[in-house]
Each structure stands twice: as structure tokens, then as C-alpha cells.
Design an enzyme around this catalytic site. Structure first.
Site, PDB file in Angstrom:
ATOM      1  N   SER A  50       0.862  -1.181   0.000  1.00 22.13           N
ATOM      2  CA  SER A  50       0.000   0.000   0.000  1.00 22.13           C
ATOM      3  C   SER A  50       0.900   1.233   0.000  1.00 22.13           C
ATOM      4  O   SER A  50       2.095   1.137   0.289  1.00 22.13           O
ATOM      5  CB  SER A  50      -0.888   0.005   1.238  1.00 22.13           C
ATOM      6  OG  SER A  50      -0.081   0.198   2.396  1.00 22.13           O
ATOM      7  N   ASP A  85      -0.901  -1.571  -4.059  1.00 27.31           N
ATOM      8  CA  ASP A  85      -2.262  -1.810  -3.561  1.00 27.31           C
ATOM      9  C   ASP A  85      -2.974  -0.471  -3.365  1.00 27.31           C
ATOM     10  O   ASP A  85      -2.441   0.419  -2.708  1.00 27.31           O
ATOM     11  CB  ASP A  85      -2.150  -2.575  -2.223  1.00 27.31           C
ATOM     12  CG  ASP A  85      -3.463  -3.190  -1.778  1.00 27.31           C
ATOM     13  OD1 ASP A  85      -4.358  -3.380  -2.627  1.00 27.31           O
ATOM     14  OD2 ASP A  85      -3.582  -3.497  -0.572  1.00 27.31           O
ATOM     15  N   ASP A 106      -6.743   2.897  -7.805  1.00 28.44           N
ATOM     16  CA  ASP A 106      -8.048   2.921  -7.140  1.00 28.44           C
ATOM     17  C   ASP A 106      -8.683   4.299  -7.272  1.00 28.44           C
ATOM     18  O   ASP A 106      -8.408   5.202  -6.487  1.00 28.44           O
ATOM     19  CB  ASP A 106      -7.883   2.532  -5.659  1.00 28.44           C
ATOM     20  CG  ASP A 106      -9.215   2.529  -4.919  1.00 28.44           C
ATOM     21  OD1 ASP A 106     -10.250   2.855  -5.533  1.00 28.44           O
ATOM     22  OD2 ASP A 106      -9.215   2.191  -3.714  1.00 28.44           O
ATOM     23  N   GLU A 136     -10.638  -0.403  -9.681  1.00 27.09           N
ATOM     24  CA  GLU A 136     -11.727  -0.723  -8.747  1.00 27.09           C
ATOM     25  C   GLU A 136     -13.006   0.020  -9.087  1.00 27.09           C
ATOM     26  O   GLU A 136     -12.995   1.192  -9.433  1.00 27.09           O
ATOM     27  CB  GLU A 136     -11.289  -0.367  -7.310  1.00 27.09           C
ATOM     28  CG  GLU A 136     -12.374  -0.640  -6.257  1.00 27.09           C
ATOM     29  CD  GLU A 136     -11.868  -0.522  -4.815  1.00 27.09           C
ATOM     30  OE1 GLU A 136     -10.692  -0.821  -4.571  1.00 27.09           O
ATOM     31  OE2 GLU A 136     -12.673  -0.118  -3.962  1.00 27.09           O
ATOM     32  N   HIS A 178     -12.460  -4.710   4.283  1.00 29.61           N
ATOM     33  CA  HIS A 178     -11.057  -4.732   4.721  1.00 29.61           C
ATOM     34  C   HIS A 178     -10.997  -4.885   6.244  1.00 29.61           C
ATOM     35  O   HIS A 178     -11.874  -4.388   6.946  1.00 29.61           O
ATOM     36  CB  HIS A 178     -10.357  -3.425   4.354  1.00 29.61           C
ATOM     37  CG  HIS A 178     -10.097  -3.278   2.887  1.00 29.61           C
ATOM     38  ND1 HIS A 178     -10.763  -2.376   2.102  1.00 29.61           N
ATOM     39  CD2 HIS A 178      -9.239  -3.920   2.067  1.00 29.61           C
ATOM     40  CE1 HIS A 178     -10.316  -2.470   0.854  1.00 29.61           C
ATOM     41  NE2 HIS A 178      -9.389  -3.400   0.807  1.00 29.61           N
ATOM     42  N   GLY A 210      -9.413 -10.390   2.265  1.00 30.87           N
ATOM     43  CA  GLY A 210      -9.472 -11.851   2.371  1.00 30.87           C
ATOM     44  C   GLY A 210      -9.405 -12.393   3.797  1.00 30.87           C
ATOM     45  O   GLY A 210      -9.576 -13.581   4.023  1.00 30.87           O
ATOM     46  N   ASN A 230      -6.699 -10.886  -1.788  1.00 33.66           N
ATOM     47  CA  ASN A 230      -5.761 -10.070  -1.014  1.00 33.66           C
ATOM     48  C   ASN A 230      -5.802 -10.421   0.471  1.00 33.66           C
ATOM     49  O   ASN A 230      -6.875 -10.440   1.080  1.00 33.66           O
ATOM     50  CB  ASN A 230      -6.104  -8.592  -1.166  1.00 33.66           C
ATOM     51  CG  ASN A 230      -5.909  -8.089  -2.593  1.00 33.66           C
ATOM     52  OD1 ASN A 230      -5.601  -8.865  -3.494  1.00 33.66           O
ATOM     53  ND2 ASN A 230      -6.091  -6.811  -2.776  1.00 33.66           N
ATOM     54  N   THR A 233      -4.432  -8.205   6.781  1.00 38.23           N
ATOM     55  CA  THR A 233      -4.670  -8.180   8.222  1.00 38.23           C
ATOM     56  C   THR A 233      -4.321  -9.500   8.913  1.00 38.23           C
ATOM     57  O   THR A 233      -3.751  -9.516  10.003  1.00 38.23           O
ATOM     58  CB  THR A 233      -6.152  -7.844   8.500  1.00 38.23           C
ATOM     59  OG1 THR A 233      -6.486  -6.679   7.751  1.00 38.23           O
ATOM     60  CG2 THR A 233      -6.403  -7.589   9.971  1.00 38.23           C
TER      61      THR A 233
HETATM   62 ZN    ZN Z   1      -8.102  -3.593  -0.732  1.00 39.47          ZN
END
Ligand code: ZN
Length: 288
Positions: A50, A85, A106, A136, A178, A210, A230, A233
Site C-alpha cells: 500500500s 495496492d 483505485d 476498482e 477490509h 481476504g 488479497n 490483516t
Molecule cells: Zn483492498
């Protein structure tokens, strides 16, 4: 092996009915753990970064150079893509310049027309340099680097319009979120996924967030066209848990237990175990 775009690995995944994981990386230990685990499992992998994580690691160039050097030093033979990301308009251009092999632009927070115009521009730029690109439609619930979304379902017509621009894979909300899922989460909307799949003509679809989606729902999503999942976390949670246990057990106070190579080892092992678990659920073992 040099970094590759994510296009071929996802087309292969889509054809053969499995998904490739995008594991987000945060530092050297994370990168090494994911690369080693995927190499052992002979699974292709997408390393996600990210903009916040890139900034933490001092910039896109540091990340790109570190990943390239590590792939070489570790003699990695599986296909590895380094993917931005949730890139912003500027961040996407900067990551391309720094040597990433894949990007996500994005533009979901812009009005749809503007998202389309900017995506078009980024697709042209990425493809001119041989990179794959993800865009996205609709926002994905939860928090992504400070941007809060409310778990919406993407509009299939917008998905179709975005797919027609020539993107390589599409992120669209199907009830996924997320971060950690709330107790009262409704689950994935397979109806929406089926509709999106139908109108996007075989385009690999991406499932963000995910972490914590039950394995049966993941498998069903893969059967309906999801080829990239993805995971971020979940690796953070197991790393923190293993590190906490090490310290709570007083291991850092025994001998040279304070050495970061020892202190961070249980967290690294936990990341590797979770990577293996995901690879088996997604079906990408021995697919490199
Ligand atoms: Zn994401």
C-alpha cells in the site's frame, strides 16, 4: 527470476480454477517470510504494497530494489509480481517509475466518469511499460489506509464499462470488507459476483479483504471467477500474536533473546504457516 506482471499468472489461475494470493508486505522480515514460504510451496505470488506501507519503508524505490535483490539472493524461481495496492493517481505513476511490476489504480472515490477517465490514462501508462493493472469499481468496505468504505455491492454495468477499458483484473465490492469482519457480517453476495462475472467476459476478478472469509465462501468465489485474493490483516494478527507470546513468556530476557533475529523469529514462522494455509485454501500450491 525477474519480477513479472501479474497478468499471465492470473489468466492461468482463472483457466485452471484456483486463485493467487496477494500478500501485503510491511518490512524485510515480511517479504522474506512470504517469498520463502511461496518458493517452498511452488506457488506464484503477488506481493502487495500500500502507499502507507511504501512510505513506512521509506519509498517505492526502496521497496522495489529490496524485493528485486531478495528474489535474486534467495534464488526464487516462482513467478513474483510486485503490486501497488490501492494506488492514488500520483502514487500509481510513482510506483511504475520506481520499478513495480504491477499496479492497482483505485479511483473508486471519484465520480464514476472521472474514475473511468483516470483509469484509462493509468492503463495506457502501465501497459506501455509492460505492467499489469487492476482498477476498482465501487468502494470496498472497511478501512483502506484511512479511506472508510461501507461494504457496498458493485454495479455490474460499471464493472462491464471498466472491464472494456482493457484492465487486466478487476476489484469490485461483493460484500467484502477490509480488516476484521464484524459479527453481523452478511457474507459475500454470490449473486452480485455471478452477475459481474457474466458481464466482464472472463476477466480475472479480485477479492479484497481476504481476512476471515470462511474457506467455503472463498472456494465458491473462486469457482465464480475470483482469481486473486488479497490477504493483509491476517498476517499482521498472527505476527503480533506470536511476538506477544515470545515476550510474555520472557524469552527476550533469556540469553540473547533480545536479538531481533530471535525476537522476530516466531512472528516470521507464524507468517509462513498462515501463507501455507492460504495457499492450500486458494489452491495455488505447485502451480508455479
Ligand atoms: Zn483492498
Amino acid at each position: 527470476m525477474a519480477l513479472v506482471s501479474a497478468k499471465d499468472m492470473l489468466v492461468k489461475a482463472k483457466t485452471e480454477g484456483y486463485a493467487v494470493a496477494q500478500f501485503n508486505i510491511n518490512n524485510l522480515e515480511w517479504t522474506k517470510a512470504v517469498l520463502e514460504a511461496c518458493e517452498e510451496a511452488k506457488s506464484p505470488v503477488i506481493l502487495g504494497v500500500s502507499e502507507g506501507a511504501a512510505k513506512y519503508m521509506t519509498g517505492f524505490k526502496t521497496v522495489a530494489d529490496m524485493v528485486k535483490a531478495m528474489v535474486e539472493s534467495l534464488n526464487i524461481t516462482i513467478p513474483v509480481a510486485l503490486h501497488l495496492d490501492h494506488g492514488s493517481y500520483q502514487g500509481t505513476q510513482d510506483a511504475i517509475k520506481a520499478g513495480f511490476s504491477s499496479v492497482m489504480f483505485d479511483g473508486s472515490h471519484y465520480p464514476f466518469e472521472e474514475n473511468v477517465a483516470k483509469s484509462k490514462e493509468m492503463i495506457e501508462l502501465a501497459h506501455s511499460k509492460g505492467l499489469s493493472i487492476e482498477c476498482e469499481v465501487g468502494s470496498i468496505g472497511g478501512e483502506e489506509d484511512g479511506v472508510i468504505g461501507s461494504g457496498e455491492l458493485a454495479d455490474p454495468r460499471e464493472c462491464q464499462a471498466m472491464a472494456n477499458l482493457g484492465i487486466d483484473f478487476l476489484a469490485a465490492g461483493i460484500g467484502n470488507i477490509h480488516g476484521k469482519y464484524p459479527e453481523n457480517w452478511a457474507g459475500l453476495s454470490f449473486e452480485t459476483l455471478e452477475e459481474i462475472s457474466k458481464v466482464t467476459n472472463g476477466l480475472p476478478l479480485v477479492l479484497h479483504g481476504g481476512t476471515g472469509i470462511p474457506a467455503e465462501q472463498i472456494k465458491k468465489a473462486i469457482s465464480l471467477g475470483v482469481s486473486k485474493i488479497n490477504v493483509n490483516t491476517e498476517l499482521q494478527l498472527v505476527f503480533a500474536e506470536a511476538t506477544r507470546k515470545y515476550i510474555e513468556d520472557g524469552k527476550d530476557l533469556e540469553g540473547k533473546g533480545f536479538d531481533p533475529r530471535k525476537l522476530l523469529a516466531p512472528g516470521v514462522a507464524a507468517i509462513k504457516a498462515m501463507v501455507n494455509e492460504k495457499i492450500d485454501i486458494f489452491g495455488s500450491r505447485n502451480k508455479a
